[in-house]
Design a protein around this motif. Sequence first.
Motif, PDB file in Angstrom:
ATOM      1  N   ASP A 114      20.924 -10.129  35.463  1.00 16.17           N
ATOM      2  CA  ASP A 114      20.916  -8.552  36.080  1.00 16.17           C
ATOM      3  C   ASP A 114      20.642  -7.661  35.067  1.00 16.17           C
ATOM      4  OD1 ASP A 114      21.344  -9.396  38.991  1.00 16.17           O
ATOM      5  OD2 ASP A 114      23.432  -9.094  38.498  1.00 16.17           O
ATOM      6  N   VAL A 115      20.710  -8.183  33.765  1.00 15.83           N
ATOM      7  CA  VAL A 115      20.368  -6.994  32.702  1.00 15.83           C
ATOM      8  C   VAL A 115      18.558  -7.430  32.438  1.00 15.83           C
ATOM      9  CG1 VAL A 115      20.789  -6.609  30.395  1.00 15.83           C
ATOM     10  CG2 VAL A 115      22.790  -7.034  31.974  1.00 15.83           C
ATOM     11  N   MET A 116      18.016  -6.564  32.571  1.00 13.83           N
ATOM     12  CA  MET A 116      16.388  -6.794  32.158  1.00 13.83           C
ATOM     13  C   MET A 116      15.926  -5.534  31.603  1.00 13.83           C
ATOM     14  SD  MET A 116      15.346  -8.256  36.073  1.00 13.83           S
ATOM     15  CE  MET A 116      13.801  -8.643  35.572  1.00 13.83           C
ATOM     16  N   GLY A 117      16.396  -4.410  31.681  1.00 15.29           N
ATOM     17  CA  GLY A 117      15.896  -3.260  30.703  1.00 15.29           C
ATOM     18  C   GLY A 117      16.593  -3.215  29.214  1.00 15.29           C
ATOM     19  N   VAL A 118      15.712  -2.902  28.322  1.00 15.38           N
ATOM     20  CA  VAL A 118      16.023  -3.029  27.030  1.00 15.38           C
ATOM     21  C   VAL A 118      15.580  -1.719  26.282  1.00 15.38           C
ATOM     22  CG1 VAL A 118      15.637  -4.212  24.798  1.00 15.38           C
ATOM     23  CG2 VAL A 118      15.600  -5.699  26.644  1.00 15.38           C
ATOM     24  N   ALA A 119      16.678  -1.275  25.777  1.00 15.71           N
ATOM     25  CA  ALA A 119      16.206  -0.050  24.962  1.00 15.71           C
ATOM     26  C   ALA A 119      16.430   0.048  23.364  1.00 15.71           C
ATOM     27  CB  ALA A 119      17.116   1.327  25.414  1.00 15.71           C
ATOM     28  N   ASP A 120      15.517   0.060  22.548  1.00 16.70           N
ATOM     29  CA  ASP A 120      15.736  -0.473  21.192  1.00 16.70           C
ATOM     30  C   ASP A 120      15.724   1.038  20.538  1.00 16.70           C
ATOM     31  OD1 ASP A 120      15.090  -0.738  18.257  1.00 16.70           O
ATOM     32  OD2 ASP A 120      13.322  -2.175  18.663  1.00 16.70           O
ATOM     33  N   GLU A 121      17.241   1.191  19.897  1.00 20.32           N
ATOM     34  CA  GLU A 121      17.491   2.220  19.471  1.00 20.32           C
ATOM     35  C   GLU A 121      17.993   2.087  18.054  1.00 20.32           C
ATOM     36  OE1 GLU A 121      17.687   5.204  20.581  1.00 20.32           O
ATOM     37  OE2 GLU A 121      17.620   4.992  22.568  1.00 20.32           O
ATOM     38  N   GLY A 122      16.961   1.311  17.242  1.00 18.05           N
ATOM     39  CA  GLY A 122      16.914   1.025  15.819  1.00 18.05           C
ATOM     40  C   GLY A 122      16.331   2.200  14.995  1.00 18.05           C
ATOM     41  N   VAL A 123      16.767   2.419  14.080  1.00 20.10           N
ATOM     42  CA  VAL A 123      16.345   3.603  12.832  1.00 20.10           C
ATOM     43  C   VAL A 123      16.504   3.005  11.692  1.00 20.10           C
ATOM     44  CG1 VAL A 123      16.710   5.861  12.022  1.00 20.10           C
ATOM     45  CG2 VAL A 123      17.426   5.391  14.499  1.00 20.10           C
ATOM     46  N   SER A 124      15.206   2.845  10.952  1.00 19.56           N
ATOM     47  CA  SER A 124      15.202   2.487   9.633  1.00 19.56           C
ATOM     48  C   SER A 124      16.035   3.307   8.752  1.00 19.56           C
ATOM     49  CB  SER A 124      13.822   2.300   9.290  1.00 19.56           C
ATOM     50  OG  SER A 124      12.964   1.457   9.739  1.00 19.56           O
ATOM     51  N   GLY A 125      16.801   2.756   7.962  1.00 22.42           N
ATOM     52  CA  GLY A 125      17.782   3.389   7.155  1.00 22.42           C
ATOM     53  C   GLY A 125      19.127   3.728   7.610  1.00 22.42           C
ATOM     54  N   ASN A 126      19.377   3.512   8.751  1.00 17.53           N
ATOM     55  CA  ASN A 126      20.493   3.877   9.500  1.00 17.53           C
ATOM     56  C   ASN A 126      21.698   3.159   9.014  1.00 17.53           C
ATOM     57  OD1 ASN A 126      22.211   4.081  12.632  1.00 17.53           O
ATOM     58  ND2 ASN A 126      21.565   5.826  11.395  1.00 17.53           N
ATOM     59  N   LYS A 127      22.749   3.872   8.751  1.00 17.61           N
ATOM     60  CA  LYS A 127      24.081   3.554   8.679  1.00 17.61           C
ATOM     61  C   LYS A 127      25.312   3.390   9.758  1.00 17.61           C
ATOM     62  CE  LYS A 127      23.557   4.321   3.869  1.00 17.61           C
ATOM     63  NZ  LYS A 127      24.250   5.032   2.633  1.00 17.61           N
ATOM     64  N   VAL A 128      26.111   2.516   9.782  1.00 18.24           N
ATOM     65  CA  VAL A 128      27.235   2.769  10.729  1.00 18.24           C
ATOM     66  C   VAL A 128      28.126   4.052  10.555  1.00 18.24           C
ATOM     67  CG1 VAL A 128      29.313   1.604  11.833  1.00 18.24           C
ATOM     68  CG2 VAL A 128      27.350   0.218  11.284  1.00 18.24           C
ATOM     69  N   LEU A 129      28.740   4.087   9.147  1.00 20.56           N
ATOM     70  CA  LEU A 129      29.689   5.059   8.988  1.00 20.56           C
ATOM     71  C   LEU A 129      29.206   6.419   8.229  1.00 20.56           C
ATOM     72  CD1 LEU A 129      31.898   2.497   6.874  1.00 20.56           C
ATOM     73  CD2 LEU A 129      32.057   3.411   9.329  1.00 20.56           C
ATOM     74  N   ALA A 130      27.851   6.589   7.731  1.00 17.30           N
ATOM     75  CA  ALA A 130      27.317   7.803   7.019  1.00 17.30           C
ATOM     76  C   ALA A 130      26.034   8.132   7.413  1.00 17.30           C
ATOM     77  CB  ALA A 130      27.584   7.540   5.614  1.00 17.30           C
ATOM     78  N   ASP A 131      25.903   9.438   7.648  1.00 17.36           N
ATOM     79  CA  ASP A 131      24.416  10.000   7.859  1.00 17.36           C
ATOM     80  C   ASP A 131      23.810   9.656   6.596  1.00 17.36           C
ATOM     81  OD1 ASP A 131      25.610  11.111  10.299  1.00 17.36           O
ATOM     82  OD2 ASP A 131      25.588  13.055   9.654  1.00 17.36           O
ATOM     83  N   GLY A 132      22.479   9.490   6.992  1.00 13.75           N
ATOM     84  CA  GLY A 132      21.534   9.300   5.779  1.00 13.75           C
ATOM     85  C   GLY A 132      19.964   9.709   6.178  1.00 13.75           C
ATOM     86  N   ILE A 133      19.400   8.533   6.756  1.00 12.58           N
ATOM     87  CA  ILE A 133      18.011   8.942   7.407  1.00 12.58           C
ATOM     88  C   ILE A 133      18.337   8.904   8.723  1.00 12.58           C
ATOM     89  CG2 ILE A 133      15.851   7.912   7.825  1.00 12.58           C
ATOM     90  CD1 ILE A 133      16.093   6.357   5.163  1.00 12.58           C
ATOM     91  N   GLY A 134      18.508  10.049   9.279  1.00 15.24           N
ATOM     92  CA  GLY A 134      19.138  10.410  10.715  1.00 15.24           C
ATOM     93  C   GLY A 134      20.709  10.211  10.548  1.00 15.24           C
ATOM     94  N   PRO A 135      21.368  10.553  11.887  1.00 13.95           N
ATOM     95  CA  PRO A 135      22.748  10.537  11.929  1.00 13.95           C
ATOM     96  C   PRO A 135      23.134   9.172  11.975  1.00 13.95           C
ATOM     97  CG  PRO A 135      21.655  11.992  13.583  1.00 13.95           C
ATOM     98  CD  PRO A 135      20.485  11.375  12.868  1.00 13.95           C
ATOM     99  N   SER A 136      24.305   8.874  11.571  1.00 14.14           N
ATOM    100  CA  SER A 136      24.746   7.441  11.738  1.00 14.14           C
ATOM    101  C   SER A 136      25.077   6.941  13.096  1.00 14.14           C
ATOM    102  CB  SER A 136      26.392   7.543  11.166  1.00 14.14           C
ATOM    103  OG  SER A 136      27.401   8.197  11.729  1.00 14.14           O
ATOM    104  N   ALA A 137      25.285   5.665  13.076  1.00 15.30           N
ATOM    105  CA  ALA A 137      25.393   5.033  14.525  1.00 15.30           C
ATOM    106  C   ALA A 137      26.592   5.678  15.406  1.00 15.30           C
ATOM    107  CB  ALA A 137      25.543   3.487  14.358  1.00 15.30           C
TER     108      ALA A 137
END
Length: 405
Positions: A240-263
């Motif tokens: 039933d899961v067929m939609g896929v949204a790619d929310e990848g950001v080059s340079g992104n981090k989990v904990l800290a902002d950098g190239i854009g906001p953190s995860a």
Amino acid sequence: MTGRTGRGCRIAAALLTTVACQPQAAGANALPPSAQRAFGVVTWAASAAPIGEGIAGRSYRMIVHTSVGGTGLRVRVTNAFGDRPLTLDSGYVGLCGRGAALRPGSNRRLTFGGVRTVTVPVGTVAWSDPLPGTWPAGTDLAVSLHTPDAAGPATGHRLALQTSYTGQGDHTAGESARKWGRTTGSWWYLDAVSVRPSRPATGAVVALGDSLTDGRRSTPGLNRRWPDYLARRLNTSRTDVMGVADEGVSGNKVLADGIGPSALDRLDRDVLSQPGVRTVFLFEGVNDIKGHTGVTAADLVAGYRAIARRVQGAGKCVVVATVGPFKGWPEWDPAAESVRQEVNRLLRGSRDFDAVTDFDRVLRSPRDPERILPSFDSGDHLHPDDRGMRALADAVDPDHLNCAR
């Protein structure tokens, strides 16, 4: 960790509202159930970030690739990082032909609350009204927007890995390639597309990640990021899961902002605000580890757990992936490798997530497990090539994306 939610966006249930980004409590679902039904399922998305200066009088014809098909197509436009209101006075969606040209007769005008012009306040997004007709899965759409007086910081997605087109003046209604004299490798003012699938039970997965999810080093123009391969798999699977949204950001981090906001900072806007999301697939952390950041394995896993609590609190499932090898990348050293190995050990034994996918096991070389398998290495020793991207998608168990919560 709960103090990192200030950039989250609340998307109202009204059919066409412009919505301010407001702070939310951790775990809050940014899209109410009534809006989930009205907006259907996200079929394409790209994380928003500052991408340059807006240019008055410019048209953009942006090429995006759908995952799931359906009716009632809507687009979401964004001014998340602007410093002044953004006006879009003309928008269309059509099916791609060749280059900037469209399939004859496919171009449909967008409206927002029944009118052709929308002004998006600073830090907000706006959904269009639904378009008539059926929009296929796995097809290229051309979303055309005109900005009459844009200026200041523009919002979009820099690394599109897709050729889109620009022109000066309003050419959004035209279906030919004339007037679209320049190209761009970014998506401007556009961050999501949704449809209403024919099966009401259909849902979507959001891939939340960094440059490996963003598709860096995969072949441009061919949709060979690992979420693209996953979308093709899901459309031929019994799920039933067929939609896929790619929310990848080059340079992104989990904990800290950098190239854009953190995860953690972008979780509400990029993930929980998307319609029809069933599961979040979390695959990032290498940017937190490399480069002598001082982040420990305990720090990073605590960040993963904070994301999981918020996502699960919104009634959605979380699949986490182990961190892949990167020996040979300039910022690799034994200390970073030790953190990576410990993170993966903790993830493999954790019960904080609905499932764990071992991407490290997929990517690593059996001869040197600290390195990416040579046949998957794009050449920089961090990012997989097209074959590696496909191997990642093939490692995802569709049943893990359809867990009950």
